[in-house]
Design a protein around this motif. Structure first.
Motif, PDB file in Angstrom:
ATOM      1  N   GLU A  18     -59.614  50.390  21.635  1.00  0.00           N
ATOM      2  CA  GLU A  18     -58.997  50.461  22.948  1.00  0.00           C
ATOM      3  C   GLU A  18     -58.010  49.309  23.078  1.00  0.00           C
ATOM      4  N   LYS A  70     -62.887  57.726  37.720  1.00  0.00           N
ATOM      5  CA  LYS A  70     -62.941  57.278  36.325  1.00  0.00           C
ATOM      6  C   LYS A  70     -61.874  57.985  35.498  1.00  0.00           C
ATOM      7  N   SER A  71     -61.736  59.296  35.679  1.00  0.00           N
ATOM      8  CA  SER A  71     -60.696  60.036  34.963  1.00  0.00           C
ATOM      9  C   SER A  71     -59.313  59.574  35.398  1.00  0.00           C
ATOM     10  N   MET A 131     -58.245  56.381  33.706  1.00  0.00           N
ATOM     11  CA  MET A 131     -58.094  56.566  32.262  1.00  0.00           C
ATOM     12  C   MET A 131     -56.864  57.393  31.913  1.00  0.00           C
ATOM     13  N   ASN A 151     -53.176  57.792  31.208  1.00  0.00           N
ATOM     14  CA  ASN A 151     -52.127  56.880  30.772  1.00  0.00           C
ATOM     15  C   ASN A 151     -50.844  56.995  31.581  1.00  0.00           C
ATOM     16  N   GLY A 185     -59.527  52.463  28.512  1.00  0.00           N
ATOM     17  CA  GLY A 185     -60.359  53.420  27.797  1.00  0.00           C
ATOM     18  C   GLY A 185     -61.751  53.508  28.388  1.00  0.00           C
ATOM     19  N   ASN A 186     -62.598  54.285  27.749  1.00  0.00           N
ATOM     20  CA  ASN A 186     -63.901  54.612  28.303  1.00  0.00           C
ATOM     21  C   ASN A 186     -64.785  53.384  28.531  1.00  0.00           C
ATOM     22  N   ALA A 245     -63.343  51.315  31.461  1.00  0.00           N
ATOM     23  CA  ALA A 245     -63.410  52.032  32.746  1.00  0.00           C
ATOM     24  C   ALA A 245     -64.816  51.911  33.331  1.00  0.00           C
TER      25      ALA A 245
END
Length: 270
Positions: free
Chosen positions: A3, A156-157, A160, A162, A169-170, A173
């Motif tokens: 990441e 969260k999505s 993430m 861009n 990244g996961n 986040a």
């Protein structure tokens, strides 16, 4: 998967060995990466000087006198500085030998990385639509709040994405949402400006700390295949499903969101 902190740590690790050095030889052992390595890459690079190594999102730029090589580490890639006669490993697909005697090797077992040529990066299709860097002043709570209005996607999505902000990244986040006290499934458009200010600051703090500690997966860039970074020892929620929350002591929840592990505290995050 590397990441942003891992990529930035890579940049900082290899730059002192490569910047200002002339490329003597380029060897492409396997050019079948995510996109085919240009067949004339060696001809373009040999004899040129690496003027600087920069980063944009998770892309590394090897800036030459004429043109730039865009490198992405993909799912499993790494760049290593070799200062001795260590033989190439099975998945060492690309090798850049410098006149100084140092060699830069690209290892990528899953071959999802890339090495591409660009006359200019400013309008390159991989770069032009990226959101702001998370560590610059332009990224703040107001930016997140403005882009989130009427968005029903989980926050969260959202962070993430861009196009919203790069490099979250996961792992990071999960960590930033915990620090900000925001539930990962809360709709992005239902979060207040004040809470987005806290989230932007949490993202900045989390990524900065990870960079200083060498990321979570990479550490040594000279004559090594890599060692675990120290930031993994500081993770508050990621990888700790069902363990006690470090704030309230209740068991952390673990769910799947977009096929990724998501860990949170149902008491501390709302």
């Amino acid at each position: 998967m590397p990441e942003l902190p891992e990529v930035e740590t890579t940049r900082r690790g290899i730059a002192p060995h490569c910047e200002g050095q002339t490329i003597a030889r380029v060897t492409v052992r396997n050019g079948s990466l995510r996109w085919p390595v240009p067949s004339d890459l060696g001809a373009r690079l040999e004899g040129q000087v690496i003027r600087s190594i920069d980063r944009r999102a998770k892309y590394l730029f090897l800036n030459l006198d004429q043109g730039t090589v865009i490198v992405h580490l993909g799912m499993s890639g790494s760049l290593r500085v070799i200062t001795d006669d260590t033989r190439p490993l099975t998945h060492d697909h690309i090798e850049v030998a410098l006149q100084s005697g140092v060699t830069l090797r690209f290892n990528d077992p899953r071959r999802f990385g890339c090495w591409l040529w660009a006359d200019s990066t400013e309008d390159h299709p991989l770069i032009r639509h990226l959101g702001p860097e998370p560590l610059v002043p332009e990224f703040n709570g107001a930016h997140l709040f403005r882009l989130s209005r009427a968005r029903n996607t989980p926050v969260k999505s959202f962070i993430m994405d861009n196009h919203v902000v790069v490099g979250v990244g996961n792992i990071y986040a999960n960590e930033a949402l915990f620090k900000a006290g925001i539930h990962p499934r809360r709709k992005a458009g239902r979060i207040s400006l004040d809470r987005y200010h806290r989230l932007a600051e949490a993202i900045r703090e989390t990524l900065s700390a990870a960079i200083l500690m060498g990321g979570t997966t990479l550490r040594d860039f000279v004559n090594s295949d890599g060692k675990p970074g120290y930031f993994a020892q500081s993770l508050l929620v990621y990888g700790r499903g069902n363990e006690p929350c470090k704030e309230c002591g209740r068991p952390l929840k673990e769910i799947r969101m977009n096929n990724r592990s998501t860990v949170y505290c149902s008491h501390c995050q709302r």
